[in-house]
Design an enzyme around this catalytic site. Structure first.
Site, short mmCIF file in Angstrom:
data_model
loop_
_atom_site.label_atom_id
_atom_site.label_comp_id
_atom_site.label_asym_id
_atom_site.label_seq_id
_atom_site.Cartn_x
_atom_site.Cartn_y
_atom_site.Cartn_z
N TYR A 85 13.44 37.18 4.26
CA TYR A 85 13.97 36.63 3.01
C TYR A 85 15.48 36.47 3.12
O TYR A 85 16.16 37.35 3.65
CB TYR A 85 13.64 37.56 1.84
CG TYR A 85 12.18 37.75 1.56
CD1 TYR A 85 11.54 37.03 0.55
CD2 TYR A 85 11.42 38.65 2.31
CE1 TYR A 85 10.18 37.21 0.30
CE2 TYR A 85 10.07 38.84 2.06
CZ TYR A 85 9.46 38.12 1.06
OH TYR A 85 8.12 38.29 0.81
N HIS A 100 12.07 33.29 -2.23
CA HIS A 100 10.88 33.24 -1.39
C HIS A 100 11.32 33.44 0.06
O HIS A 100 12.46 33.19 0.43
CB HIS A 100 10.16 31.90 -1.53
CG HIS A 100 9.48 31.73 -2.86
ND1 HIS A 100 8.33 32.42 -3.18
CD2 HIS A 100 9.78 30.96 -3.93
CE1 HIS A 100 7.95 32.07 -4.41
NE2 HIS A 100 8.82 31.20 -4.88
N LYS A 131 7.21 27.71 5.13
CA LYS A 131 8.12 28.59 5.84
C LYS A 131 8.19 28.15 7.30
O LYS A 131 7.36 27.37 7.77
CB LYS A 131 7.65 30.05 5.75
CG LYS A 131 7.34 30.52 4.34
CD LYS A 131 6.83 31.92 4.31
CE LYS A 131 6.18 32.28 2.99
NZ LYS A 131 6.90 31.86 1.81
#
Length: 314
Positions: free
Chosen positions: A228, A236, A267
């Site tokens: 993070y 997020h 991600k």
């Protein structure tokens, strides 16, 4: 540093309790230490304790905080914490002399009696408010008689609430929320060895942590760490991190799968390890590789390389 920061700061180095001897688990029980580690040192851990108000759920958990082995090793090496053998320290702490034991029991009874009095007072106050609301809202035909001079309606006294005397109150059972007091703090020395962590995993954790990232366990995303850019309550995760040896062979299917998984959850799939650089013969300083293998954090961090893989077709 403000006064509020001083109030929230625990005594350093702080104890981390090793719970199990076989499967080593490391936990923190002090709420000040938990909040301070998160706010100052970017240490998240995982809350594993149940909440007394909602014991049947496992969505919102409380103390203790269980730390990853990489987090514990980092804190101990930096002098922020020390490891305490929970079993040995617990047995020593419970060796009360009779006078200390009676004083401790008297303190718990006093706290329990104070909690019972506060609850009884709150209950009486609520009962009084309910009776007052009922007396105001209650419409009856006797209001006409009251208007003709018969004021018996308004002279009717409210039911009296009986106040229980202190001797009749049963003290609540009080569970201490801190280990010390009542117990003395554990001695500040390492009673256990450092956590066993793999070299690439710890090197990657150190590298990302030194860059200001927060790292939590990444099991639910199929990786080692969820990375993070700030506190997970506000951000997020940006990367799914996995470590590897520098000369380790990687299956192309693992690379494709990691890239697709990361892209599917918005991600990046990050893989990293310690680079084994060739050494020149005329180097004047000691080997970076030797310093890295001996545990030099700066040398290890300088030698860590990371690569981010994303799936461009999704």
């Amino acid at each position: 540093m403000t006064a509020s920061d001083d109030d929230l700061m625990p005594e350093v180095p702080l104890p981390i309790f090793q719970i199990s001897q076989k499967v080593k688990r490391y936990q923190v029980f002090d709420i000040k230490a938990v909040t301070w580690l998160r706010r100052i040192h970017n240490i998240l851990g995982v809350l594993i304790g149940g909440l007394p108000q909602s014991p049947q759920q496992n969505v919102f958990l409380g103390l203790p905080l269980e730390l990853q082995p990489e987090e514990v090793r980092l804190l101990v090496e930096n002098g922020i914490a020390y490891i305490v053998d929970d079993l040995g320290n617990h047995e020593k702490a419970l060796r009360f002399v009779p006078r200390e034991l009676e004083e401790y029991k008297a303190t718990l009874r006093k706290e329990g009696l104070a909690a019972a009095r506060a609850f009884e007072k709150q209950k009486q106050q609520k009962t009084k408010e309910v009776l007052q609301r009922r007396s105001v809202r209650q419409p009856t035909p006797d209001v006409e008689h009251a208007a003709n001079g018969d004021d018996t309606l308004f002279n009717t006294p409210l039911p009296r609430t009986t106040t229980r005397n202190s001797p009749d109150l049963v003290p609540y059972f009080s569970t201490p929320t801190t280990s010390y007091p009542p117990f003395p703090p554990p001695p500040q020395h390492q009673s256990s060895s450092l956590p066993d962590v793999s070299g690439p995993s710890y090197a990657l954790f150190q590298h990302l942590h030194s860059k200001g990232y927060f790292l939590s366990p990444g099991l639910r995303f199929g990786c080692q760490f969820s990375v993070y850019p700030g506190d997970p309550l506000r951000f997020h995760s940006h990367f799914l991190a996995t470590s590897a040896e520098w000369d380790e062979e990687l299956d192309i299917l693992d690379i494709v799968g990691g890239g697709r998984l990361g892209t599917g959850v918005k991600k990046g799939w990050l893989i990293g390890g310690v680079e084994k650089r060739p050494l020149s013969e005329d180097t004047e300083h000691e080997s970076v590789r030797e310093r890295t293998e001996s545990g030099d954090q700066k040398a290890r961090d300088e030698n860590v390389r990371t690569f981010c893989i994303e799936w461009g077709g999704m």
